[in-house]
Scaffold this motif. Structure first.
Motif, PDB file in Angstrom:
ATOM      1  N   ALA A   1       0.838  -1.206   0.000  1.00 41.36           N
ATOM      2  CA  ALA A   1       0.000   0.000   0.000  1.00 41.36           C
ATOM      3  C   ALA A   1       0.871   1.253   0.000  1.00 41.36           C
ATOM      4  O   ALA A   1       0.577   2.232  -0.706  1.00 41.36           O
ATOM      5  N   ASN A   2       1.947   1.249   0.766  1.00 40.06           N
ATOM      6  CA  ASN A   2       2.854   2.401   0.792  1.00 40.06           C
ATOM      7  C   ASN A   2       3.550   2.590  -0.548  1.00 40.06           C
ATOM      8  O   ASN A   2       3.761   3.730  -1.001  1.00 40.06           O
ATOM      9  N   ILE A   3       3.914   1.486  -1.214  1.00 37.08           N
ATOM     10  CA  ILE A   3       4.540   1.584  -2.536  1.00 37.08           C
ATOM     11  C   ILE A   3       3.555   2.151  -3.548  1.00 37.08           C
ATOM     12  O   ILE A   3       3.905   3.014  -4.375  1.00 37.08           O
ATOM     13  N   ILE A   4       2.308   1.693  -3.505  1.00 35.59           N
ATOM     14  CA  ILE A   4       1.286   2.182  -4.446  1.00 35.59           C
ATOM     15  C   ILE A   4       1.052   3.677  -4.248  1.00 35.59           C
ATOM     16  O   ILE A   4       0.945   4.440  -5.221  1.00 35.59           O
ATOM     17  N   LYS A   5       0.972   4.122  -3.006  1.00 34.13           N
ATOM     18  CA  LYS A   5       0.781   5.563  -2.736  1.00 34.13           C
ATOM     19  C   LYS A   5       1.960   6.368  -3.279  1.00 34.13           C
ATOM     20  O   LYS A   5       1.775   7.455  -3.824  1.00 34.13           O
ATOM     21  N   ALA A   6       3.178   5.834  -3.134  1.00 33.46           N
ATOM     22  CA  ALA A   6       4.359   6.532  -3.650  1.00 33.46           C
ATOM     23  C   ALA A   6       4.339   6.583  -5.175  1.00 33.46           C
ATOM     24  O   ALA A   6       4.702   7.608  -5.774  1.00 33.46           O
ATOM     25  N   ILE A   7       3.907   5.502  -5.821  1.00 33.49           N
ATOM     26  CA  ILE A   7       3.838   5.475  -7.288  1.00 33.49           C
ATOM     27  C   ILE A   7       2.837   6.510  -7.794  1.00 33.49           C
ATOM     28  O   ILE A   7       3.107   7.259  -8.744  1.00 33.49           O
ATOM     29  N   ILE A   8       1.667   6.584  -7.154  1.00 39.23           N
ATOM     30  CA  ILE A   8       0.642   7.540  -7.594  1.00 39.23           C
ATOM     31  C   ILE A   8       1.110   8.968  -7.358  1.00 39.23           C
ATOM     32  O   ILE A   8       1.009   9.831  -8.246  1.00 39.23           O
ATOM     33  N   GLY A   9       1.618   9.253  -6.154  1.00 39.19           N
ATOM     34  CA  GLY A   9       1.996  10.625  -5.813  1.00 39.19           C
ATOM     35  C   GLY A   9       3.259  11.115  -6.482  1.00 39.19           C
ATOM     36  O   GLY A   9       3.391  12.321  -6.751  1.00 39.19           O
ATOM     37  N   ASN A  10       4.200  10.212  -6.800  1.00 37.27           N
ATOM     38  CA  ASN A  10       5.482  10.632  -7.376  1.00 37.27           C
ATOM     39  C   ASN A  10       5.597  10.412  -8.873  1.00 37.27           C
ATOM     40  O   ASN A  10       6.499  10.986  -9.504  1.00 37.27           O
ATOM     41  N   VAL A  11       4.696   9.598  -9.448  1.00 36.26           N
ATOM     42  CA  VAL A  11       4.830   9.265 -10.871  1.00 36.26           C
ATOM     43  C   VAL A  11       3.551   9.553 -11.653  1.00 36.26           C
ATOM     44  O   VAL A  11       3.573  10.282 -12.646  1.00 36.26           O
ATOM     45  N   LEU A  12       2.424   8.994 -11.218  1.00 43.44           N
ATOM     46  CA  LEU A  12       1.207   9.031 -12.036  1.00 43.44           C
ATOM     47  C   LEU A  12       0.414  10.326 -11.893  1.00 43.44           C
ATOM     48  O   LEU A  12      -0.155  10.812 -12.864  1.00 43.44           O
ATOM     49  N   ASN A  13       0.336  10.884 -10.695  1.00 38.39           N
ATOM     50  CA  ASN A  13      -0.474  12.089 -10.464  1.00 38.39           C
ATOM     51  C   ASN A  13       0.196  12.940  -9.385  1.00 38.39           C
ATOM     52  O   ASN A  13      -0.065  12.771  -8.196  1.00 38.39           O
ATOM     53  N   LEU A  14       1.065  13.826  -9.803  1.00 35.11           N
ATOM     54  CA  LEU A  14       1.830  14.635  -8.851  1.00 35.11           C
ATOM     55  C   LEU A  14       0.941  15.557  -8.028  1.00 35.11           C
ATOM     56  O   LEU A  14       1.313  15.951  -6.916  1.00 35.11           O
ATOM     57  N   SER A  15      -0.240  15.909  -8.555  1.00 41.72           N
ATOM     58  CA  SER A  15      -1.137  16.807  -7.820  1.00 41.72           C
ATOM     59  C   SER A  15      -1.702  16.148  -6.561  1.00 41.72           C
ATOM     60  O   SER A  15      -2.207  16.829  -5.678  1.00 41.72           O
ATOM     61  N   LEU A  16      -1.631  14.815  -6.491  1.00 43.11           N
ATOM     62  CA  LEU A  16      -2.147  14.092  -5.330  1.00 43.11           C
ATOM     63  C   LEU A  16      -1.052  13.721  -4.333  1.00 43.11           C
ATOM     64  O   LEU A  16      -1.314  12.982  -3.381  1.00 43.11           O
TER      65      LEU A  16
END
Length: 468
Positions: free
Chosen positions: A356-371
């Motif tokens: 879950a922590n890896i997924i949050k990092a992928i979304i926030g740092n790669v897929l959607n920086l606004s989140l």
């Protein structure tokens, strides 16, 4: 060592469990069981008699049942943080697009079969949209991957190594990738030594979920070897004696048919034979009662294998004998499976929290920086689902009784009903319907009051006229 391009020595620093993994793979595959190496029976002047080599996929059955008890129904992810709805929606979308439920079952199946497996997240650029995308790859020895984690004394992952071979032209080249939270080293072995390329790890975490567990059939391999040996031996005996074999004395075989001795002609009705003397022998060979002991031992071994590996009996006969129990009764009958499930949850709950922590990092740092900021505040939890669903009507009746007794609120009652997908939306609808119903009832009460007042006024007027 990496900077000095001494990758061969660096690889030796990582954890290597290949001996254990290869042994588990050998036991898991029926083609490599001990019984398959049983020699054929040599015969003088004849071709060897091929002996029965009946390997059985007990290990695969035990592993699949174990997987079903843990991930037969998909786990439920929920958020426990406030004001992070957008982040949680993106989190759920990520689970769907990466087919999390499917890859998790594959991870569990391979880990149960080989004692270790890993899930690797990787970032790539879409050649059509030029957008960053994320893929998932399950790593396992049987798939050609070398899994090399590196831990400290507290079992914290410091780094992760992944070895594999790629076809480049006419050559097969060995690669070894080394993952750190901030950097990824791409290493390739050439004729002149190692080539290394350093990449920034934009995810910000080691993008690997590593799982290590005992083989699903741990402790029962000798029993499986024994039952395969017994079944094969019984099959060999059947090959020898299954067809009728006549046992007769010489005077019967060479007797004179004219005086009633000798074998009768085939196809003659009411076949019979007269024995010349009381010592003459004419009978069929049959298997002695030792075969019953073998059958009993095979049955006992089968029960012991399932008991010692904590595998419930899901055979057709066992299910028919159980009748049609409810989900709760089935849960009690499958106590062994639930005991083993509890042990596995200790392993996979930790792995899911880290994922879950890896997924949050992928979304926030790669897929959607606004989140990014909202992703850091997002707190999610994962609840393992029941492998056998309770009877729906029975469960709902329990919920209704608790609600009517005032022991739970409407919100809690809704949360306990599994097939309501969006519980918050459903609660809002119920509240709105309740408000509409209350407004309608208030309107009806107002109309009835007005009607009562009109009738009362009319009665007064009628009394006044009578009085006049």
């Amino acid at each position: 060592l990496i900077r000095d391009k001494d990758i061969s020595k660096a690889i030796t620093v990582f954890q290597n469990r290949d001996d254990i993994v290869e042994q588990a793979i050998k036991e898991y595959d029926p083609k490599t069981h001990k019984i398959t190496f049983k020699p054929d029976k040599q015969r003088k002047g004849k071709a060897p008699k091929i002996t029965a080599k009946l390997s059985m996929p007990y290990q695969q059955l035990i592993n699949e049942i174990e997987n079903t008890f843990l991930y037969g129904n998909s786990p439920q992810w929920t958020q426990t943080s406030q004001d992070t709805d957008r982040a949680f929606e993106a989190f759920n979308d990520f689970l769907k697009t990466t087919r999390w439920n499917t890859t998790q079952r594959q991870l569990k199946r391979l880990a149960g079969a080989e004692t270790e497996a890993a899930k690797l997240y990787y970032v790539y650029r879409d050649e059509f949209t030029n957008e960053s995308k994320v893929g998932v790859k399950i790593l396992a020895k049987s798939k050609g991957d070398e899994i090399r984690p590196l831990f400290d004394q507290y079992d914290n992952m410091l780094s992760f190594g992944h070895g594999y071979y790629l076809k480049e032209g006419t050559k097969t080249v060995y690669h070894f990738d080394i993952y750190y939270p901030n950097v990824i080293w791409r290493c390739k072995k050439g004729n002149g030594g190692w080539e290394t390329i350093q990449e920034n790890n934009i995810i910000g975490k080691i993008p690997v979920i590593y799982v290590c567990q005992p083989e699903a059939w741990k402790g029962v391999q000798p029993l499986i070897d024994r039952i395969e040996e017994l079944r094969s031996r019984v099959a060999d005996v059947n090959d020898y004696v299954a067809d009728p074999i006549l046992k007769m004395s010489a005077d019967i075989a060479t007797g004179n048919k004219s005086n009633g001795n000798g074998l009768p002609e085939p196809g003659v009705a009411g076949k019979g034979i007269t024995l010349p003397t009381k010592d003459s022998i004419f009978e069929y060979l049959t298997i002695d009662t030792a075969v019953d002991l073998k059958a009993k031992e095979i049955e006992d071994l089968d029960k012991c294998i399932k008991l010692m590996s904590m595998t419930p009996d899901l055979s057709f006969e066992a299910l028919v004998a159980a009748g049609a129990p409810t989900g709760r009764a089935l849960k009690r009958a499958m106590a062994l499976g639930y005991m083993k499930r509890a042990k596995n949850i200790e392993i996979y709950a930790i792995a899911q929290d880290r994922e879950a922590n890896i997924i949050k990092a992928i979304i926030g740092n790669v897929l959607n920086l606004s989140l990014k900021i909202e992703m850091e505040r997002l707190i999610v939890s994962c609840e393992f689902a029941e492998p056998f669903q309770d009877d729906v009507s029975e469960k709902i009746n329990d919920i209704i009784r608790l609600k009517d007794a005032g022991l739970i609120s409407t919100e809690t009652a809704i949360s306990l009903i599994d097939y309501i997908q969006d519980k918050n939306t459903e609660l809002d609808r119920i509240l709105k319907e309740a408000q509409k119903q209350e407004a309608k009832q208030a309107e009806q009460r107002g109309s009835m009051l007005q009607e009562f007042e009109r009738n009362n006024q009319q009665q007064k007027e009628d009394l006044s006229l009578i009085h006049i």
